[in-house]
Design an enzyme around this catalytic site. Structure first.
Site, PDB file in Angstrom:
ATOM      1  N   VAL A  11       0.830  -1.201   0.000  1.00 24.30           N
ATOM      2  CA  VAL A  11       0.000   0.000   0.000  1.00 24.30           C
ATOM      3  C   VAL A  11       0.868   1.256   0.000  1.00 24.30           C
ATOM      4  O   VAL A  11       0.673   2.174  -0.795  1.00 24.30           O
ATOM      5  CB  VAL A  11      -0.953  -0.012   1.221  1.00 24.30           C
ATOM      6  CG1 VAL A  11      -1.698   1.299   1.341  1.00 24.30           C
ATOM      7  CG2 VAL A  11      -1.937  -1.155   1.095  1.00 24.30           C
ATOM      8  N   LYS A  35      15.671  -2.272   2.948  1.00 24.19           N
ATOM      9  CA  LYS A  35      14.568  -2.017   2.023  1.00 24.19           C
ATOM     10  C   LYS A  35      14.729  -0.624   1.396  1.00 24.19           C
ATOM     11  O   LYS A  35      14.578  -0.444   0.185  1.00 24.19           O
ATOM     12  CB  LYS A  35      13.260  -2.072   2.820  1.00 24.19           C
ATOM     13  CG  LYS A  35      12.102  -2.671   2.096  1.00 24.19           C
ATOM     14  CD  LYS A  35      11.004  -2.900   3.133  1.00 24.19           C
ATOM     15  CE  LYS A  35       9.692  -3.182   2.520  1.00 24.19           C
ATOM     16  NZ  LYS A  35       8.610  -3.186   3.490  1.00 24.19           N
ATOM     17  N   GLU A 154      -7.725   1.849   1.758  1.00 22.59           N
ATOM     18  CA  GLU A 154      -7.203   1.546   0.429  1.00 22.59           C
ATOM     19  C   GLU A 154      -7.908   0.325  -0.138  1.00 22.59           C
ATOM     20  O   GLU A 154      -8.098  -0.647   0.565  1.00 22.59           O
ATOM     21  CB  GLU A 154      -5.702   1.245   0.604  1.00 22.59           C
ATOM     22  CG  GLU A 154      -4.943   1.232  -0.653  1.00 22.59           C
ATOM     23  CD  GLU A 154      -5.287   2.404  -1.511  1.00 22.59           C
ATOM     24  OE1 GLU A 154      -4.762   3.474  -1.232  1.00 22.59           O
ATOM     25  OE2 GLU A 154      -6.075   2.268  -2.461  1.00 22.59           O
ATOM     26  N   PHE A 155      -8.274   0.382  -1.424  1.00 21.31           N
ATOM     27  CA  PHE A 155      -8.973  -0.758  -2.024  1.00 21.31           C
ATOM     28  C   PHE A 155      -8.164  -1.414  -3.141  1.00 21.31           C
ATOM     29  O   PHE A 155      -8.702  -2.098  -3.992  1.00 21.31           O
ATOM     30  CB  PHE A 155     -10.347  -0.316  -2.545  1.00 21.31           C
ATOM     31  CG  PHE A 155     -11.215   0.275  -1.468  1.00 21.31           C
ATOM     32  CD1 PHE A 155     -11.871  -0.548  -0.559  1.00 21.31           C
ATOM     33  CD2 PHE A 155     -11.342   1.644  -1.325  1.00 21.31           C
ATOM     34  CE1 PHE A 155     -12.656  -0.009   0.458  1.00 21.31           C
ATOM     35  CE2 PHE A 155     -12.122   2.195  -0.313  1.00 21.31           C
ATOM     36  CZ  PHE A 155     -12.785   1.360   0.587  1.00 21.31           C
ATOM     37  N   GLU A 158      -3.641  -6.501  -5.196  1.00 24.64           N
ATOM     38  CA  GLU A 158      -2.279  -6.836  -5.581  1.00 24.64           C
ATOM     39  C   GLU A 158      -2.286  -7.279  -7.036  1.00 24.64           C
ATOM     40  O   GLU A 158      -3.195  -7.962  -7.478  1.00 24.64           O
ATOM     41  CB  GLU A 158      -1.743  -7.973  -4.711  1.00 24.64           C
ATOM     42  CG  GLU A 158      -1.416  -7.507  -3.323  1.00 24.64           C
ATOM     43  CD  GLU A 158      -0.809  -8.607  -2.476  1.00 24.64           C
ATOM     44  OE1 GLU A 158      -0.244  -9.556  -3.028  1.00 24.64           O
ATOM     45  OE2 GLU A 158      -0.913  -8.482  -1.247  1.00 24.64           O
ATOM     46  N   CYS A 263      -5.052 -10.263   2.868  1.00 24.35           N
ATOM     47  CA  CYS A 263      -6.156  -9.389   3.266  1.00 24.35           C
ATOM     48  C   CYS A 263      -7.430 -10.138   3.667  1.00 24.35           C
ATOM     49  O   CYS A 263      -7.876 -10.017   4.804  1.00 24.35           O
ATOM     50  CB  CYS A 263      -6.463  -8.414   2.142  1.00 24.35           C
ATOM     51  SG  CYS A 263      -5.011  -7.454   1.681  1.00 24.35           S
ATOM     52  N   ARG A 331       1.416 -15.183   0.827  1.00 30.45           N
ATOM     53  CA  ARG A 331       0.847 -15.134   2.168  1.00 30.45           C
ATOM     54  C   ARG A 331      -0.568 -15.731   2.165  1.00 30.45           C
ATOM     55  O   ARG A 331      -1.377 -15.381   1.325  1.00 30.45           O
ATOM     56  CB  ARG A 331       0.818 -13.688   2.682  1.00 30.45           C
ATOM     57  CG  ARG A 331       2.205 -13.209   3.089  1.00 30.45           C
ATOM     58  CD  ARG A 331       2.195 -11.770   3.482  1.00 30.45           C
ATOM     59  NE  ARG A 331       1.965 -10.907   2.331  1.00 30.45           N
ATOM     60  CZ  ARG A 331       1.786  -9.586   2.430  1.00 30.45           C
ATOM     61  NH1 ARG A 331       1.797  -8.995   3.602  1.00 30.45           N
ATOM     62  NH2 ARG A 331       1.604  -8.866   1.338  1.00 30.45           N
TER      63      ARG A 331
HETATM   64  C1  UGA Z   1      -8.303  -7.638  -1.770  1.00 30.37           C
HETATM   65  C2  UGA Z   1      -9.420  -6.723  -2.279  1.00 30.37           C
HETATM   66  O1  UGA Z   1      -9.923  -7.214  -3.519  1.00 30.37           O
HETATM   67  C3  UGA Z   1      -8.899  -5.283  -2.460  1.00 30.37           C
HETATM   68  O2  UGA Z   1      -9.977  -4.427  -2.845  1.00 30.37           O
HETATM   69  C4  UGA Z   1      -8.330  -4.808  -1.123  1.00 30.37           C
HETATM   70  O3  UGA Z   1      -7.796  -3.489  -1.235  1.00 30.37           O
HETATM   71  C5  UGA Z   1      -7.225  -5.760  -0.701  1.00 30.37           C
HETATM   72  O4  UGA Z   1      -7.756  -7.094  -0.569  1.00 30.37           O
HETATM   73  C6  UGA Z   1      -6.695  -5.279   0.629  1.00 30.37           C
HETATM   74  O5  UGA Z   1      -7.425  -5.349   1.610  1.00 30.37           O
HETATM   75  O6  UGA Z   1      -5.588  -4.714   0.667  1.00 30.37           O
HETATM   76  P1  UGA Z   1      -6.208  -8.865  -2.908  1.00 30.37           P
HETATM   77  O7  UGA Z   1      -5.914  -9.433  -1.550  1.00 30.37           O
HETATM   78  O8  UGA Z   1      -5.108  -8.288  -3.712  1.00 30.37           O
HETATM   79  O9  UGA Z   1      -7.301  -7.690  -2.790  1.00 30.37           O
HETATM   80  O10 UGA Z   1      -6.849 -10.063  -3.731  1.00 30.37           O
HETATM   81  P2  UGA Z   1      -8.206 -10.370  -4.503  1.00 30.37           P
HETATM   82  O11 UGA Z   1      -8.049 -10.074  -5.935  1.00 30.37           O
HETATM   83  O12 UGA Z   1      -9.359  -9.731  -3.829  1.00 30.37           O
HETATM   84  O13 UGA Z   1      -8.291 -11.954  -4.294  1.00 30.37           O
HETATM   85  C7  UGA Z   1      -8.355 -12.515  -2.983  1.00 30.37           C
HETATM   86  C8  UGA Z   1      -8.467 -14.016  -3.031  1.00 30.37           C
HETATM   87  O14 UGA Z   1      -9.739 -14.414  -3.506  1.00 30.37           O
HETATM   88  C9  UGA Z   1      -7.454 -14.720  -3.923  1.00 30.37           C
HETATM   89  O15 UGA Z   1      -6.944 -15.845  -3.252  1.00 30.37           O
HETATM   90  C10 UGA Z   1      -8.259 -15.133  -5.139  1.00 30.37           C
HETATM   91  O16 UGA Z   1      -7.738 -16.278  -5.766  1.00 30.37           O
HETATM   92  C11 UGA Z   1      -9.602 -15.417  -4.502  1.00 30.37           C
HETATM   93  N1  UGA Z   1     -10.761 -15.301  -5.434  1.00 30.37           N
HETATM   94  C12 UGA Z   1     -11.058 -14.100  -5.995  1.00 30.37           C
HETATM   95  C13 UGA Z   1     -11.548 -16.404  -5.677  1.00 30.37           C
HETATM   96  O17 UGA Z   1     -11.305 -17.526  -5.157  1.00 30.37           O
HETATM   97  N2  UGA Z   1     -12.628 -16.265  -6.516  1.00 30.37           N
HETATM   98  C14 UGA Z   1     -12.954 -15.091  -7.093  1.00 30.37           C
HETATM   99  O18 UGA Z   1     -13.955 -15.036  -7.837  1.00 30.37           O
HETATM  100  C15 UGA Z   1     -12.142 -13.971  -6.835  1.00 30.37           C
END
Ligand code: UGA
Length: 439
Positions: A11, A35, A154-155, A158, A263, A331
């Site tokens: 972030v 870092k 933050e939304f 990754e 997350c 993670r």
């Molecule tokens: C998530 C949120 O989408 C972000 O909006 C948020 O800012 C972020 O957490 C955070 O709190 O910092 P992220 O952890 O990068 O983002 O990952 P996602 O794209 O949301 O995926 C999360 C998990 O769900 C992954 O393991 C992915 O494989 C899984 N997933 C996602 C599914 O199993 N099915 C889906 O349809 C979508």
């Protein structure tokens, strides 16, 4: 505007680089000297599409971005000071706020009487802003200081975080101070995204609500996949039919082995804990977490059904180790958990991931695992190949051709990435999640 960022994780580093790209003067602080030295040299602590180029440009060419370990300089610099340090889950499942508080105290130590806004970007439980304020005042001691606190969750996702920062669906800013809200509004106005201006508690809660809701969507479709398997329905079609309803939408309806990452697991659990602290049993979230745990067990049970529970003597190819595609982050990766289960049951694993091999090697070691440099090589002499991360390139492989190198032609598709009909007609056995297979 002069902006300071505390913490150069996903972030912090992305936000800092993006703010500099928008024309602001940014100083990023991290307490990790190594870092900071690396970022100065253009070596990024994380893999994130486009980040290295962006940091190099704003740091070396446009010179609006600096990194430092010097708290005094960092705090003196920013009109807005963003706290972007990690909030990992602690052993009780609540968010560990020690980094947030030590950053707040350190900020207080160097604050002067010049007005600044201290903004929490890290995901923090509702009510944390009060403590942030207390720690800032504690750091300031008897000095006269002039500041407001704000929350600006933050939304970013990754893998697509730089794009997300420039194309956000909305900006959320919370503060009790109009002056602070106006300063933050100025920062984001050019994005032309809706800006939700609210109080601190609501802003803090919105982030948890959004992540928990998305996780609920995933657990919902994963539970549906179980019903599909029992009734002869296909979960992909069910998700398609549901998602075309505008009120539901198609995203986050991909059934698979469950959600992971730094997350969702931590935030769903932390929201559940927070609810309990406020004497509310948020039972729906318990169901979401249970469903996520069960999903990987169901997947492993398919393997045991096929091969028995003792996998000694078997070799499996593994495609994907990252917690999702587009990142090297492992993670809380469900792929890593599955790898551990398969290895624990005696199998030898040939593993490949386009980005996460190094991190996986650090986490898993070399016992029973061979790290391969191409997706194709995991098919050699494999008794089955597993797709565990949804990298699109795994869908592009020629399974008919590659299966000729396998000992047994079996695919376990933990992400429903492949078309079962095509895989089966190419002569392979296919095991997906909630798919209809009787063609
Ligand atoms: C998530 C949120 O989408 C972000 O909006 C948020 O800012 C972020 O957490 C955070 O709190 O910092 P992220 O952890 O990068 O983002 O990952 P996602 O794209 O949301 O995926 C999360 C998990 O769900 C992954 O393991 C992915 O494989 C899984 N997933 C996602 C599914 O199993 N099915 C889906 O349809 C979508």
């Amino acid at each position: 505007m002069n902006i300071t960022i505390i913490g150069t994780g996903y972030v912090g580093l992305v936000s800092g680089a993006v703010f500099a790209d928008w024309g602001h003067n940014v100083v990023c602080l991290d307490v990790d000297k190594k870092k900071v030295q690396n970022i100065k040299k253009g070596i990024m602590p994380i893999y994130e599409e486009g980040l290295e180029e962006l940091v190099k440009r704003v740091q070396n060419i446009e010179k609006r971005f600096r990194v430092t370990t010097d708290y005094k300089k960092a705090v003196e610099h920013g009109k807005l000071i963003f706290i972007c340090v990690g909030t990992p889950g602690n052993s009780q499942g609540a968010a560990d706020l020690s980094y947030v508080f030590s950053a707040s105290e350190a900020i207080g130590k160097y604050l002067k009487n010049e007005y600044k806004v201290i903004v929490t970007k890290s995901t923090v439980p509702v009510g944390t802003h009060n403590k942030v304020k207390e720690y800032i005042l504690k750091g300031a001691g008897s000095k006269k200081v002039n500041f407001d606190v704000a929350s600006n969750p933050e939304f970013l996702r990754e893998g697509t975080s730089i794009y997300d920062a420039n194309h956000t669906d909305r900006v959320v800013i919370g503060s009790d101070s109009k002056k602070a809200l106006n300063l933050l509004e100025r920062l984001y106005k050019h994005l032309n995204a809706p800006i939700v201006k609210t109080n601190l508690a609501s802003a803090e809660l919105i982030k948890y609500a959004a992540n928990a809701f998305l996780a609920t969507k995933i657990s919902f479709i994963n539970e549906m996949s179980q019903i599909c398997e029992r009734t002869g329905a296909d979960v992909k079609d069910v998700a398609l039919g549901m998602g075309l309803d505008n009120r539901i939408g198609p995203k986050f309806l991909n059934a698979g082995i469950g959600y992971g990452g730094s997350c969702f697991p931590k935030d769903v659990e932390a929201l559940y804990r927070t609810s309990s602290e406020y004497f509310y049993d948020f039972r729906l979230l318990r169901g979401v977490m249970d469903a996520n745990e069960r999903q990987k067990i169901y997947f492993i049970e398919k393997v045991y059904k096929k091969f028995g529970t003792n996998l000694t003597g078997l070799t499996f190819g593994i495609l994907g180790l990252a917690f999702k595609n587009g990142t090297d982050d492992i993670r809380k990766s469900v792929a890593i958990e599955i790898v551990k289960m398969l290895r624990g049951a005696g199998a030898v694993l040939n593993v490949y991931d386009p980005a996460a091999l190094k991190n996986a090697k650090n986490a898993l070691g070399v016992n029973g695992i061979n790290y391969r440099l191409s997706s194709k090589s995991v098919f050699n002499k494999a008794d089955a190949v597993f797709i565990l991360t949804e990298w699109p390139e795994f869908a592009e492989l020629n399974y008919a051709h590659l299966s000729k190198k396998m000992r047994k032609k079996i695919i376990f598709d933990g992400r429903n990435l492949l078309n079962p009909k095509e895989v089966i007609s190419a002569g392979l056995d296919y095991y997906g999640i909630g798919r209809f297979l009787n063609f």
